[in-house]
Design a protein around this motif. Structure first.
Motif, mmCIF file in Angstrom:
data_model
loop_
_atom_site.group_PDB
_atom_site.id
_atom_site.type_symbol
_atom_site.label_atom_id
_atom_site.label_comp_id
_atom_site.label_asym_id
_atom_site.label_seq_id
_atom_site.Cartn_x
_atom_site.Cartn_y
_atom_site.Cartn_z
ATOM 1 N N VAL A 1 0.838 -1.200 0.000
ATOM 2 C CA VAL A 1 0.000 0.000 0.000
ATOM 3 C C VAL A 1 0.875 1.253 0.000
ATOM 4 N N GLU A 2 1.920 1.243 0.832
ATOM 5 C CA GLU A 2 2.831 2.386 0.865
ATOM 6 C C GLU A 2 3.512 2.575 -0.481
ATOM 7 N N LEU A 3 3.889 1.466 -1.143
ATOM 8 C CA LEU A 3 4.528 1.569 -2.444
ATOM 9 C C LEU A 3 3.600 2.234 -3.464
ATOM 10 N N THR A 4 2.332 1.855 -3.473
ATOM 11 C CA THR A 4 1.386 2.467 -4.403
ATOM 12 C C THR A 4 1.357 3.977 -4.220
ATOM 13 N N GLU A 5 1.202 4.423 -2.984
ATOM 14 C CA GLU A 5 1.127 5.857 -2.714
ATOM 15 C C GLU A 5 2.440 6.555 -3.078
ATOM 16 N N ARG A 6 3.560 5.893 -2.790
ATOM 17 C CA ARG A 6 4.859 6.515 -3.117
ATOM 18 C C ARG A 6 5.070 6.579 -4.611
ATOM 19 N N TYR A 7 4.634 5.564 -5.344
ATOM 20 C CA TYR A 7 4.788 5.573 -6.793
ATOM 21 C C TYR A 7 3.923 6.655 -7.436
ATOM 22 N N VAL A 8 2.753 6.887 -6.876
ATOM 23 C CA VAL A 8 1.900 7.961 -7.386
ATOM 24 C C VAL A 8 2.612 9.309 -7.232
ATOM 25 N N ARG A 9 3.221 9.537 -6.071
ATOM 26 C CA ARG A 9 3.943 10.800 -5.861
ATOM 27 C C ARG A 9 5.162 10.885 -6.777
ATOM 28 N N LEU A 10 5.828 9.752 -6.993
ATOM 29 C CA LEU A 10 6.973 9.726 -7.900
ATOM 30 C C LEU A 10 6.548 10.107 -9.314
ATOM 31 N N PHE A 11 5.480 9.523 -9.789
ATOM 32 C CA PHE A 11 4.929 9.848 -11.114
ATOM 33 C C PHE A 11 4.620 11.339 -11.191
ATOM 34 N N ASN A 12 3.909 11.835 -10.189
ATOM 35 C CA ASN A 12 3.507 13.245 -10.202
ATOM 36 C C ASN A 12 4.709 14.177 -10.188
ATOM 37 N N ASP A 13 5.726 13.826 -9.412
ATOM 38 C CA ASP A 13 6.936 14.655 -9.382
ATOM 39 C C ASP A 13 7.608 14.694 -10.751
ATOM 40 N N CYS A 14 7.623 13.570 -11.438
ATOM 41 C CA CYS A 14 8.284 13.499 -12.739
ATOM 42 C C CYS A 14 7.610 14.384 -13.781
#
Length: 366
Positions: free
Chosen positions: A211-224
């Motif tokens: 679950v934490e990975l999903t949320e972190r990947y979303v933020r990573l995508f958005n930052d990119c």
């Protein structure tokens, strides 16, 4: 021509035999890079002409300058190596092989433009349709290896690794914007694999939380993508792996749906939906107004042509969860996700399937 569209294709097409022969000859030192590029250019002109001939609203270069869908990114960045992850490719009867995944063996640095030069050529030959560029999503560079996605002393922790990834994507997106790119697609196999219960068990076993990975990947995508110009539309394509008919994972989108649709900064979602492995349409209830979902109902894993009435029926079923006006149709993945020969579909299969998508779109959305 401005996204979102009713029909999308994911990006890759089966490489023509002259291009495959030229790639082998170039690797063997039998032809020059200049001659190889000429053959690539002509192959791309031909595939663009094909796409525009059937009326596709967006077109790609078929990913003809890459070894495979993610190799364009990996080959253009210094510091990557490959090692085996825990997920395997499999079909209905057996395991095909382990998926090799990128990891940072040293600090990452973009040694050349990743797809901006490819886009410049694509834009120069597009006549009717909007040029779209595709690139692997950033979480693909982490998910399949987790803590082993980077080595020390290159990176002390995950956040420092992600910081360099963000910098590379922002540089590339800035170059794309300077070339006039207004349509960007990021291809993601990590988030949908994070829906698989077995994969989530693997994530837990390596000391991470799915679950934490999903949320972190979303933020990573958005930052990119956060520094992109306002006129650049962003699409994300999700599939569970596609290697000449084989796949890596199964399971519906429910575990990631809220974060995916409500917190990830994309306007269009191209979703794998060609088999039961993708689950039902219930997770689409999380899709907010203003976003579009391209239902990947047409399979690139088989040459068998789908029935139009069945596709229309499935679109109507999906519209129980998200308004029909927010839906579109396309294939679940690229037509050539794995490089080389031995593909499961032919160029003629590709034509029939994309023409069917256009017919369905006309019948459903006029």
């Amino acid at each position: 021509m401005t996204p979102p569209f009713r029909v999308e294709h994911v990006g890759s097409f089966v490489r023509p035999e002259p291009l495959l022969q030229a790639a082998r000859a170039f690797k063997a030192g039998q032809i020059s890079q200049t001659d190889f590029v000429k053959i690539q250019d002509q192959s791309i002109r031909d595939i663009v002409s094909f796409q525009e001939s059937i009326g596709l609203p967006s077109i790609t270069d078929g990913e003809f300058r890459r070894r495979s869908w993610s190799a364009g990114f990996i080959d253009a960045v210094d510091g990557f190596g490959l090692r085996d992850g825990t997920l395997t490719f499999r079909n209905g009867s057996r395991v095909i092989g382990v998926a090799a995944s990128p990891y940072a063996k040293s600090r990452l640095q973009r040694k050349r433009r990743i797809v901006a030069d490819d886009f410049r050529f694509l834009k120069s030959i597009a006549k009717k349709s909007l040029p779209k560029v595709t690139i692997a999503a950033p979480d693909v560079m982490h998910y399949f290896l987790g803590p082993k996605a980077f080595d020390a002393p290159a990176y002390a922790d995950r956040e420092s690794y992600f910081e360099d990834l963000v910098g590379i994507y922002r540089q590339e997106i800035a170059d794309l914007a300077a070339e006039g790119c207004t349509y960007l697609q990021l291809d993601d196999t990590a988030l949908p694999c994070n829906c698989d219960s077995h994969a989530r068990d693997d994530v837990k076993a390596r000391g991470e939380d799915a679950v934490e990975l999903t949320e972190r990947y979303v933020r990573l995508f958005n930052d990119c993508v956060s520094k992109r110009p306002q006129n650049m539309a962003v699409t994300i394509h999700l599939c569970r792996g596609n290697l000449k008919g084989a796949w890596m994972a199964e399971g519906g989108y429910e575990p990631i749906a809220d974060a995916l649709f409500n917190r990830l900064d994309a306007g269009t979602y191209c979703l794998e939906y060609d088999s039961d492995r993708a689950g039902d349409f219930a997770p689409l209830r999380f899709v907010p107004k203003g976003k579009r979902v391209i239902l990947g109902l047409i399979s690139t894993k088989t040459p068998v042509l789908e029935e139009k009435k069945d596709l229309i029926g499935r679109i109507k079923e999906a519209s129980r969860y998200v308004p029909l006006d927010q839906l579109g149709i396309g294939p679940q993945c690229g037509f050539s996700s794995g490089g080389g020969g031995g593909q499961t579909v032919t160029p003629e299969d590709t034509r029939r399937k994309l023409e069917l998508a256009m017919e369905v779109a006309h019948d459903v959305w006029k």
